[in-house]
Design a protein around this motif. Structure first.
Motif, short mmCIF file in Angstrom:
data_model
loop_
_atom_site.label_atom_id
_atom_site.label_comp_id
_atom_site.label_asym_id
_atom_site.label_seq_id
_atom_site.Cartn_x
_atom_site.Cartn_y
_atom_site.Cartn_z
N LEU B 77 33.26 14.19 -16.79
CA LEU B 77 32.21 14.97 -16.14
C LEU B 77 31.29 14.05 -15.33
O LEU B 77 31.13 12.87 -15.66
CB LEU B 77 31.36 15.71 -17.18
CG LEU B 77 32.10 16.71 -18.06
CD1 LEU B 77 31.18 17.19 -19.18
CD2 LEU B 77 32.60 17.88 -17.23
N ALA B 78 30.69 14.61 -14.29
CA ALA B 78 29.69 13.89 -13.51
C ALA B 78 28.35 14.58 -13.72
O ALA B 78 28.18 15.75 -13.36
CB ALA B 78 30.06 13.89 -12.03
N MET B 79 27.40 13.86 -14.30
CA MET B 79 26.15 14.46 -14.75
C MET B 79 24.92 13.83 -14.10
O MET B 79 24.93 12.66 -13.72
CB MET B 79 26.02 14.29 -16.27
CG MET B 79 27.02 15.07 -17.09
SD MET B 79 26.71 16.86 -16.97
CE MET B 79 27.59 17.43 -18.44
N ASP B 80 23.86 14.63 -14.03
CA ASP B 80 22.50 14.15 -13.77
C ASP B 80 21.80 14.06 -15.12
O ASP B 80 21.83 15.02 -15.89
CB ASP B 80 21.74 15.13 -12.88
CG ASP B 80 22.31 15.21 -11.47
OD1 ASP B 80 23.41 15.76 -11.32
OD2 ASP B 80 21.64 14.74 -10.54
N VAL B 81 21.17 12.93 -15.38
CA VAL B 81 20.52 12.72 -16.67
C VAL B 81 19.11 12.18 -16.45
O VAL B 81 18.93 11.17 -15.76
CB VAL B 81 21.30 11.73 -17.56
CG1 VAL B 81 20.71 11.70 -18.97
CG2 VAL B 81 22.79 12.07 -17.60
N ALA B 82 18.12 12.87 -17.03
CA ALA B 82 16.72 12.46 -16.88
C ALA B 82 16.10 12.19 -18.24
O ALA B 82 16.39 12.89 -19.22
CB ALA B 82 15.93 13.55 -16.16
N GLY B 98 29.20 11.98 -7.54
CA GLY B 98 29.82 13.28 -7.45
C GLY B 98 29.10 14.39 -8.20
O GLY B 98 29.50 15.55 -8.11
N ALA B 99 28.05 14.04 -8.94
CA ALA B 99 27.32 15.08 -9.69
C ALA B 99 26.57 16.00 -8.73
O ALA B 99 26.19 15.60 -7.63
CB ALA B 99 26.35 14.43 -10.67
N TRP B 100 26.32 17.24 -9.17
CA TRP B 100 25.65 18.24 -8.33
C TRP B 100 24.27 17.77 -7.89
O TRP B 100 23.48 17.28 -8.70
CB TRP B 100 25.48 19.55 -9.10
CG TRP B 100 26.75 20.28 -9.33
CD1 TRP B 100 27.86 20.27 -8.55
CD2 TRP B 100 27.05 21.17 -10.42
NE1 TRP B 100 28.82 21.08 -9.08
CE2 TRP B 100 28.36 21.65 -10.22
CE3 TRP B 100 26.35 21.59 -11.54
CZ2 TRP B 100 28.97 22.55 -11.10
CZ3 TRP B 100 26.94 22.48 -12.41
CH2 TRP B 100 28.24 22.96 -12.20
N LEU B 101 23.97 18.01 -6.61
CA LEU B 101 22.63 17.71 -6.10
C LEU B 101 21.58 18.62 -6.73
O LEU B 101 20.46 18.21 -7.01
CB LEU B 101 22.60 17.89 -4.57
CG LEU B 101 23.41 16.87 -3.76
CD1 LEU B 101 23.43 17.28 -2.29
CD2 LEU B 101 22.83 15.49 -3.92
N GLY B 102 21.97 19.87 -6.95
CA GLY B 102 21.01 20.82 -7.52
C GLY B 102 20.64 20.51 -8.96
O GLY B 102 19.68 21.07 -9.50
N SER B 103 21.40 19.63 -9.56
CA SER B 103 21.13 19.28 -10.95
C SER B 103 20.08 18.19 -11.11
O SER B 103 19.64 17.91 -12.23
CB SER B 103 22.44 18.84 -11.64
OG SER B 103 23.27 19.97 -11.84
N ILE B 104 19.67 17.57 -10.00
CA ILE B 104 18.60 16.57 -10.09
C ILE B 104 17.36 17.23 -10.66
O ILE B 104 16.81 16.80 -11.69
CB ILE B 104 18.28 15.98 -8.70
CG1 ILE B 104 19.52 15.32 -8.08
CG2 ILE B 104 17.12 15.00 -8.78
CD1 ILE B 104 19.33 14.94 -6.61
N ASP B 105 16.92 18.28 -10.00
CA ASP B 105 15.70 18.96 -10.42
C ASP B 105 15.88 19.64 -11.78
O ASP B 105 14.96 19.65 -12.60
CB ASP B 105 15.31 20.00 -9.35
CG ASP B 105 13.97 20.64 -9.63
OD1 ASP B 105 13.00 19.88 -9.82
OD2 ASP B 105 13.87 21.87 -9.66
N ILE B 106 17.06 20.18 -12.01
CA ILE B 106 17.29 20.88 -13.29
C ILE B 106 17.26 19.91 -14.46
O ILE B 106 16.68 20.19 -15.50
CB ILE B 106 18.62 21.66 -13.24
CG1 ILE B 106 18.50 22.81 -12.24
CG2 ILE B 106 19.01 22.19 -14.62
CD1 ILE B 106 19.76 23.65 -12.07
N ALA B 107 17.88 18.74 -14.28
CA ALA B 107 17.88 17.76 -15.37
C ALA B 107 16.44 17.33 -15.69
O ALA B 107 16.05 17.24 -16.86
CB ALA B 107 18.72 16.55 -14.98
N ILE B 108 15.65 17.09 -14.64
CA ILE B 108 14.26 16.67 -14.86
C ILE B 108 13.46 17.80 -15.52
O ILE B 108 12.71 17.58 -16.46
CB ILE B 108 13.61 16.25 -13.52
CG1 ILE B 108 14.30 14.98 -12.98
CG2 ILE B 108 12.11 16.00 -13.69
CD1 ILE B 108 13.84 14.56 -11.58
N LYS B 109 13.65 19.03 -15.04
CA LYS B 109 12.91 20.16 -15.62
C LYS B 109 13.36 20.43 -17.06
O LYS B 109 12.55 20.83 -17.89
CB LYS B 109 13.11 21.42 -14.76
CG LYS B 109 12.25 21.45 -13.51
CD LYS B 109 12.20 22.87 -12.92
CE LYS B 109 11.09 23.04 -11.89
NZ LYS B 109 11.27 22.28 -10.66
#
Lengths: 187, 187, 187, 187
Positions: B77-82, B98-109
């Motif tokens: 998997l390719a993940m955003d992690v905050a 390759g992780a989703w761009l939209g997941s930047i904000d979601i991971a932080i939130k």
């Protein structure tokens, strides 16, 4: 200085030293994931240490608000006064009767700004003027206030534990009232 | 348990007890300014105690990110992690290739939401459904994310020192990767 | 359908065809730069070529962050460091222990600003002063930071692949640490 | 239906009729209500009367916060408590030690929501469910919170002078603590 206070300081000093050692140990490690970099053998057996932070308590916030309130009253002023904690989050707030409505947000933003950069808001304002090194820094962090009236709050040991923001009069008066709040917790 | 760690715990226990005493003393005082209420005579001589908080260090954030990264890779998997700290402020972040761009904000939130309420984001989501007791809580705090993937981070002693948020796959996978980050600091 | 309307449609179709030809002729051809990419003679028979973009990888971001971290440590500074990708989206971030909370947003905004205009943030700041050609450009894009500390990141071939933003000290120190991150990927 | 409830309904009906009559009397004249204020025949020669508004004072806010604080402590809860004035603007706020960070914004939004519509937040929440008449009203006013914990504050005469918002536990507990604040000013 009471005996209890001395004991606390000794204990804090001990922790600081111990944590310092814990931090130094893995200091040469990478700060980000690094494929194929060999892991320190001792690493898997124990987590790195957390930071030990001192944070403003509600009782301290109360003392600070009370000092600001009394100072403002003695100057015949009506002020908005905000206290934020070590993380920049609102801890307590009062708006004196008749104080400006627009100062609610300014007092909170001043407190936040002072904690965000650990300095008086007025110091940032000197640097954010046209031609200055921090010109238009106010556009960051959802809006900063960089004129006087925001001050970091330190405990008796000098550690920053939060900040106060005051708004409702001239910036000189705002600063004076904020200083009264700070002084109340510095002794 | 190392000797150094034992010493730290003893010192922390001491501080906790001392601070407990300091807090108890003025416990019956008011929480807000109160004109004409007689001040405790002992009050002027000493400030009330600050809170003692444990906060995630960069080294801990690194360990948590690394664990999440390795877990995600093992699942292809390719993940955003905050990672956010005890105050809910961003401490560290990675977006895998390759992780989703939209997941930047979601991971932080997600990380922020988990720390804001000291519980897994998915628990809040169960309560925020239509008809549930926290319906539409997502409108607060500049936007919350209440589906799984955010978890509080605790140190080895069980204190919450921050939170992790993961986004980039199904919520089940997000949660699994976040759990790997949490587990890395719980031992 | 009226005759006038038919005429309009025929005219529009003609214009469309003519414009198609105009586009095929090389001189008036490209609406966007395509530096040195040879045009296929049979272009009409196959889909137009996509852009080939070079984008910062997580491993590169890691190297850049590590270089910034080591540089900051060698200067005894605590910094917030953000890396954004070729699309201006957050790729990785670290906040060193004790670094300013207000610098989280500033570091990210510096990185974004540097990539948004493909130049050092300080260069934009020179143009955004009162009376300058870009006065108050900071109001755009949800808030820009235009003082030094943000730099485009190039790969070894000189292509811009992202940007770095550093905040936590004077703008000179912020710039120095950002430069260290850039240098680490330029060789 | 209990006798008390019947009485309430009868009383409400009576009030509705009386208010209807009061409104009907000057109906062709005023563009805004002017309940019972005798109109001067020589109206052009003097300014119309302003509204007389009853607004929560800081001392009342203090009493309300103190009552909420004591109630929360007696229930072993850590709460965020906000008081807004008749204009919906923040008057005072406290966050008890250990209370959720995410409840700062929720407590303030609950207080504001309660004053914005002069009813308990939970009542609005019943109407804002999917299919309900106020579906997604939470999108207005920069974000409303419509689950229980926000209550209008009335003075001893029953006039609404502000509102309280409480967040930090279950919505039932939030409501109970908010009620304690309201009760403290109703007597």
């Amino acid at each position: 200085m009471t005996f209890a206070r001395r004991l606390t300081i000794v204990a804090l000093a001990l922790i600081t030293i111990l944590m310092g050692l814990a931090v130094l140990a893995p200091a040469t490690r990478a700060v980000m994931p690094s494929d194929g970099v060999p892991q320190d053998a001792a690493m898997g057996t124990q987590s790195p240490a957390a930071l030990s932070v001192s944070d403003v308590s509600l009782m301290q916030a109360h003392v600070a608000l009370e000092a600001a309130y009394e100072k403002a009253k003695s100057m015949s002023l009506a002020m908005d006064v905000a206290i934020v904690d070590a993380g920049g989050n609102l801890k307590a707030f009062i708006r004196m009767d008749g104080a400006w409505l627009g100062s609610i947000d300014i007092a909170i933003k001043k407190a936040r700004t002072a904690r965000y950069f650990d300095m008086p808001t007025g110091e940032i304002g000197k640097l954010s003027q046209p031609g200055g090194p921090l010109y238009n820094i106010e556009h960051s962090n959802g809006g900063l206030i960089t004129f006087p009236g925001g001050l970091p709050i330190k405990n008796a040991e000098g550690q920053i534990i939060g900040a106060v923001g005051v708004s409702g009069s001239t910036v000189e008066n705002d600063h004076t009232v904020a200083q009264a709040a700070v002084d109340a917790l510095a002794k």
